[in-house]
Design an enzyme around this catalytic site. Structure first.
Site, PDB file in Angstrom:
ATOM      1  N   ARG A   1      -1.809   0.735  -7.546  1.00  0.00           N
ATOM      2  CA  ARG A   1      -1.054   0.856  -6.288  1.00  0.00           C
ATOM      3  C   ARG A   1       0.438   0.627  -6.437  1.00  0.00           C
ATOM      4  O   ARG A   1       1.236   1.286  -5.781  1.00  0.00           O
ATOM      5  CB  ARG A   1      -1.578  -0.177  -5.297  1.00  0.00           C
ATOM      6  CG  ARG A   1      -2.824   0.282  -4.670  1.00  0.00           C
ATOM      7  CD  ARG A   1      -3.227  -0.609  -3.564  1.00  0.00           C
ATOM      8  NE  ARG A   1      -4.437  -0.015  -3.007  1.00  0.00           N
ATOM      9  CZ  ARG A   1      -5.270  -0.643  -2.229  1.00  0.00           C
ATOM     10  NH1 ARG A   1      -5.041  -1.888  -1.904  1.00  0.00           N
ATOM     11  NH2 ARG A   1      -6.324  -0.035  -1.762  1.00  0.00           N
TER      12      ARG A   1
ATOM     13  N   ARG B   1      -3.483  -6.888  -7.068  1.00  0.00           N
ATOM     14  CA  ARG B   1      -4.919  -6.781  -6.770  1.00  0.00           C
ATOM     15  C   ARG B   1      -5.449  -5.391  -7.069  1.00  0.00           C
ATOM     16  O   ARG B   1      -4.804  -4.383  -6.747  1.00  0.00           O
ATOM     17  CB  ARG B   1      -5.124  -7.103  -5.291  1.00  0.00           C
ATOM     18  CG  ARG B   1      -6.542  -6.947  -4.821  1.00  0.00           C
ATOM     19  CD  ARG B   1      -6.605  -6.985  -3.306  1.00  0.00           C
ATOM     20  NE  ARG B   1      -5.957  -5.818  -2.734  1.00  0.00           N
ATOM     21  CZ  ARG B   1      -6.479  -5.085  -1.758  1.00  0.00           C
ATOM     22  NH1 ARG B   1      -7.652  -5.397  -1.256  1.00  0.00           N
ATOM     23  NH2 ARG B   1      -5.831  -4.055  -1.276  1.00  0.00           N
TER      24      ARG B   1
ATOM     25  N   HIS C   1       0.870  -1.183   0.000  1.00  0.00           N
ATOM     26  CA  HIS C   1       0.000   0.000   0.000  1.00  0.00           C
ATOM     27  C   HIS C   1       0.902   1.227   0.000  1.00  0.00           C
ATOM     28  O   HIS C   1       1.871   1.286   0.757  1.00  0.00           O
ATOM     29  CB  HIS C   1      -0.914   0.010   1.230  1.00  0.00           C
ATOM     30  CG  HIS C   1      -2.070   0.942   1.066  1.00  0.00           C
ATOM     31  ND1 HIS C   1      -1.928   2.307   1.161  1.00  0.00           N
ATOM     32  CD2 HIS C   1      -3.365   0.717   0.771  1.00  0.00           C
ATOM     33  CE1 HIS C   1      -3.099   2.875   0.937  1.00  0.00           C
ATOM     34  NE2 HIS C   1      -3.987   1.931   0.700  1.00  0.00           N
TER      35      HIS C   1
ATOM     36  N   HIS D   1       0.808  -5.072   2.232  1.00  0.00           N
ATOM     37  CA  HIS D   1      -0.631  -4.878   2.450  1.00  0.00           C
ATOM     38  C   HIS D   1      -1.467  -6.098   2.104  1.00  0.00           C
ATOM     39  O   HIS D   1      -2.401  -6.437   2.810  1.00  0.00           O
ATOM     40  CB  HIS D   1      -1.063  -3.685   1.590  1.00  0.00           C
ATOM     41  CG  HIS D   1      -2.464  -3.247   1.812  1.00  0.00           C
ATOM     42  ND1 HIS D   1      -2.956  -2.948   3.065  1.00  0.00           N
ATOM     43  CD2 HIS D   1      -3.486  -3.042   0.945  1.00  0.00           C
ATOM     44  CE1 HIS D   1      -4.217  -2.578   2.954  1.00  0.00           C
ATOM     45  NE2 HIS D   1      -4.568  -2.643   1.684  1.00  0.00           N
TER      46      HIS D   1
HETATM   47  C1  FAD Z   1      -5.540  -1.889   6.783  1.00  0.00           C
HETATM   48  C2  FAD Z   1      -6.215  -2.705   5.709  1.00  0.00           C
HETATM   49  C3  FAD Z   1      -7.199  -2.120   4.914  1.00  0.00           C
HETATM   50  C4  FAD Z   1      -7.820  -2.860   3.914  1.00  0.00           C
HETATM   51  N1  FAD Z   1      -8.824  -2.282   3.179  1.00  0.00           N
HETATM   52  C5  FAD Z   1      -9.499  -3.037   2.274  1.00  0.00           C
HETATM   53  C6  FAD Z   1     -10.625  -2.507   1.576  1.00  0.00           C
HETATM   54  O1  FAD Z   1     -11.027  -1.370   1.781  1.00  0.00           O
HETATM   55  N2  FAD Z   1     -11.251  -3.306   0.672  1.00  0.00           N
HETATM   56  C7  FAD Z   1     -10.852  -4.586   0.415  1.00  0.00           C
HETATM   57  O2  FAD Z   1     -11.451  -5.264  -0.423  1.00  0.00           O
HETATM   58  N3  FAD Z   1      -9.803  -5.114   1.088  1.00  0.00           N
HETATM   59  C8  FAD Z   1      -9.132  -4.386   2.005  1.00  0.00           C
HETATM   60  N4  FAD Z   1      -8.089  -4.927   2.681  1.00  0.00           N
HETATM   61  C9  FAD Z   1      -7.752  -6.332   2.466  1.00  0.00           C
HETATM   62  C10 FAD Z   1      -8.810  -7.212   3.150  1.00  0.00           C
HETATM   63  O3  FAD Z   1      -9.167  -6.622   4.383  1.00  0.00           O
HETATM   64  C11 FAD Z   1      -8.293  -8.596   3.390  1.00  0.00           C
HETATM   65  O4  FAD Z   1      -7.714  -9.125   2.225  1.00  0.00           O
HETATM   66  C12 FAD Z   1      -9.439  -9.521   3.793  1.00  0.00           C
HETATM   67  O5  FAD Z   1     -10.148  -8.960   4.878  1.00  0.00           O
HETATM   68  C13 FAD Z   1      -8.909 -10.882   4.171  1.00  0.00           C
HETATM   69  O6  FAD Z   1      -9.969 -11.604   4.702  1.00  0.00           O
HETATM   70  P1  FAD Z   1      -9.711 -13.064   5.231  1.00  0.00           P
HETATM   71  O7  FAD Z   1     -11.011 -13.541   5.765  1.00  0.00           O
HETATM   72  O8  FAD Z   1      -9.054 -13.864   4.175  1.00  0.00           O
HETATM   73  O9  FAD Z   1      -8.635 -12.893   6.404  1.00  0.00           O
HETATM   74  P2  FAD Z   1      -8.707 -12.087   7.781  1.00  0.00           P
HETATM   75  O10 FAD Z   1      -9.775 -11.090   7.827  1.00  0.00           O
HETATM   76  O11 FAD Z   1      -7.323 -11.609   8.046  1.00  0.00           O
HETATM   77  O12 FAD Z   1      -9.089 -13.204   8.834  1.00  0.00           O
HETATM   78  C14 FAD Z   1      -8.203 -14.257   9.147  1.00  0.00           C
HETATM   79  C15 FAD Z   1      -8.723 -14.965  10.372  1.00  0.00           C
HETATM   80  O13 FAD Z   1      -7.966 -16.157  10.546  1.00  0.00           O
HETATM   81  C16 FAD Z   1      -7.696 -16.325  11.928  1.00  0.00           C
HETATM   82  N5  FAD Z   1      -6.517 -17.185  12.049  1.00  0.00           N
HETATM   83  C17 FAD Z   1      -5.303 -17.025  11.462  1.00  0.00           C
HETATM   84  N6  FAD Z   1      -4.507 -18.048  11.803  1.00  0.00           N
HETATM   85  C18 FAD Z   1      -5.225 -18.854  12.619  1.00  0.00           C
HETATM   86  C19 FAD Z   1      -4.951 -20.073  13.303  1.00  0.00           C
HETATM   87  N7  FAD Z   1      -3.771 -20.710  13.214  1.00  0.00           N
HETATM   88  N8  FAD Z   1      -5.925 -20.619  14.084  1.00  0.00           N
HETATM   89  C20 FAD Z   1      -7.129 -20.006  14.181  1.00  0.00           C
HETATM   90  N9  FAD Z   1      -7.461 -18.865  13.536  1.00  0.00           N
HETATM   91  C21 FAD Z   1      -6.508 -18.304  12.778  1.00  0.00           C
HETATM   92  C22 FAD Z   1      -7.508 -14.911  12.425  1.00  0.00           C
HETATM   93  O14 FAD Z   1      -7.698 -14.908  13.808  1.00  0.00           O
HETATM   94  C23 FAD Z   1      -8.612 -14.186  11.669  1.00  0.00           C
HETATM   95  O15 FAD Z   1      -9.829 -14.331  12.339  1.00  0.00           O
HETATM   96  C24 FAD Z   1      -7.448  -4.195   3.690  1.00  0.00           C
HETATM   97  C25 FAD Z   1      -6.455  -4.786   4.478  1.00  0.00           C
HETATM   98  C26 FAD Z   1      -5.842  -4.045   5.485  1.00  0.00           C
HETATM   99  C27 FAD Z   1      -4.787  -4.693   6.327  1.00  0.00           C
END
Ligand code: FAD
Length: 480
Positions: free
Chosen positions: A277, A370, A230, A335
């Protein structure tokens, strides 16, 4: 929890895990998350919102075009088509789950972000989109009889029997006891790995531990070299993630300037501050590598933008900056991981019974880079697709046969981890050199902590980056 189907375990309570678990109804789901409140992943931090072609004059085709442009054409076309064609229905589904998106005169407000040639970002709570979405999905999951929460607990191990997933080892947070459970299907929705880099917007738990477990189990990993940076994290001393200054602010007219107030993106890309980006991140990185500070200037924005961007306003306040009068110091930061566990469009990995979805997975929908606001969408769209498939079919537990418990190797922590994060940042940052990556790989292999899972993962990223000899998308090489 009721029903006779074989046990289904979903690990991860972010957008991808929740969308999968909700859509798997009525099949019983054990949902595992590390935090008691479920807010420890990246989803809670998402500010911008979710991309969906919903404006008049916009189309799924145009969204697909922008997605492929950002991804350097390296995207899986069918994945992109599915993502963009189902985006509008994903938004409706989220509304049905209770997500209250921001509206104006009864219509969804659509924001503009870099790389999109149309205003198509749906948001909630201003710039608190991720948190609003997450809390609504958590509430929906709590109301769902087919979901049983198992948290706070962490996935430590998986059992392979005859090469198929047959069980999981879960450790309740704060204890050393591992509980072993049967499981015919395991969905990894454990998020990204940005926290492995010294400068990152990701929460500390986004450390690639799910990816590392899949690596240890022998699952095929894909495109590990593609990491998105980012361009505008707030450049402040922080032990955890660097606060992100949303791209939507640049969409509203904020500019990137050097100390003399000169715009650093002028003349470099036709879209200026709203260029993809990686272009912006590289420009900010190069200025900083040359010893110059870079600033985001939002002082001339009209209207009460503090109300439109409450999260940014709050972050700045915490760091003593008044963004209405002062520029914000910014740095690029790791990011989003486009690479991950190789999956098909149904979330299937190379290991029978192991599925993956969300940021930990790679179906190539994002290609080599992305497009902004496509990843929450990915979590919803592919999580729903996976959940629906799992609701209709359940694997049986594999018959008795050779078994193997798979665990990550030792954990690097403290100084060893900090050194590794600096090394990853310097060698695998927005601009890379083959020489630098070779040296970094040698250093990792010679470190006392070389057998830790973090070292192994970063070494695999370096190897993948070295194998890709030409710049593509977020993987950008400079001459040695
Ligand atoms: C600051 C920021 C801003 C962003 N803004 C945007 C946006 O505006 N729009 C957009 O589309 N994307 C955005 N993104 C990207 C997006 O948020 C993420 O790609 C997306 O939320 C990932 O979702 P996920 O469910 O794959 O993982 P996450 O939301 O990271 O969830 C992962 C989960 O896995 C759990 N976990 C991990 N390892 C273990 C383990 N060993 N045992 C049990 N649980 C575990 C964690 O506790 C967590 O609950 C942003 C990212 C960041 C960091």
């Amino acid at each position: 929890m009721s029903g006779d189907a074989a046990p289904l375990v979903v690990v991860g309570c972010g957008v991808a895990g929740l969308a999968t678990a909700l859509s798997a109804a009525p099949r019983p789901v054990l949902l595992v998350g590390r935090a008691a409140d479920g807010d420890d992943g990246s989803t809670a931090l998402a500010q911008g919102g979710i991309a969906a072609a919903m404006a008049s004059g916009d189309s799924a085709l145009a969204h697909a075009w922008d997605t492929q442009q950002a991804g350097a054409g390296y995207n899986h076309p069918a994945a992109v088509r599915y993502l963009t064609e189902t985006a509008a229905s994903a938004i409706h589904w989220l509304q049905l789950q209770g997500v209250g998106f921001d509206t104006q005169q009864g219509r969804l407000q659509l924001g503009h972000e870099g790389g999109h040639h149309c205003a198509r970002i749906v948001h909630a709570g201003g710039d608190a989109s991720g948190r609003v979405l997450l809390h609504a999905l958590q509430d929906a999951a709590r109301r769902s009889a087919h979901i049983r929460w198992h948290r706070p607990a962490t996935l430590e191990a998986m059992l392979l029997r005859r090469g198929q997933v047959a069980g999981v080892g879960l450790r309740a947070i704060g204890t050393q006891t591992i509980e072993h459970l049967d499981c015919a299907e395991l969905v990894l929705a454990t998020g990204g790995c940005g926290a492995l880099f010294a400068a990152s917007t990701n929460p500390s738990g986004a450390d690639g531990n799910g990816l590392a477990l899949a690596q240890a189990a022998g699952a095929t990993l894909r495109d590990l070299e593609f990491i998105q940076f980012h361009p505008t994290a707030l450049d402040v001393r922080n032990s955890g993630p660097l606060p992100l200054i949303t791209e939507a602010l640049r969409g509203a007219g904020a500019t990137l300037v050097d100390t003399d107030g000169e715009r650093i993106m002028q003349g470099l890309h036709p879209d200026g501050e709203l260029a993809p980006r990686d272009h912006v991140a590289r420009q900010v990185w190069q200025h900083r590598q040359a010893g110059h500070q870079v600033w985001l200037d939002a002082t001339s924005l009209q209207g009460d933008w503090l109300q439109r961007f409450p999260t940014v306003a709050n972050i700045c306040r915490q760091h003593g900056i008044d963004p209405r009068r002062q520029r914000m110091p910014v740095t690029p930061a790791a990011h989003f991981h486009m690479g991950g566990i190789a999956v098909d469009l149904e979330g299937r990995t190379s290991l029978p019974g192991l599925l993956a979805v969300g940021e930990v997975a790679c179906n190539r929908v994002h290609g080599a880079n992305r497009l902004a606001s496509n990843s929450l969408l990915e979590g919803v769209v592919f999580g729903r697709r996976l959940g629906h498939r799992l609701s209709r079919m359940a694997r049986s537990l594999p018959a008795a046969g050779p078994e193997r418990w798979v665990q990550r190797s030792a954990n690097a922590d403290g100084d060893a981890l900090n050194q590794l994060r600096c090394l990853a940042w310097q060698s695998l940052g927005p601009l890379r050199s083959r020489h630098g990556m070779h040296i970094a790989l040698q250093q990792i292999q010679q470190q006392p902590s070389s057998e830790t899972w973090q070292c192994r993962l970063i070494a695999a990223m370096l190897e993948a980056a070295l194998q890709r000899r030409h710049s593509l998308g977020a993987h950008c090489l400079r001459a040695d």
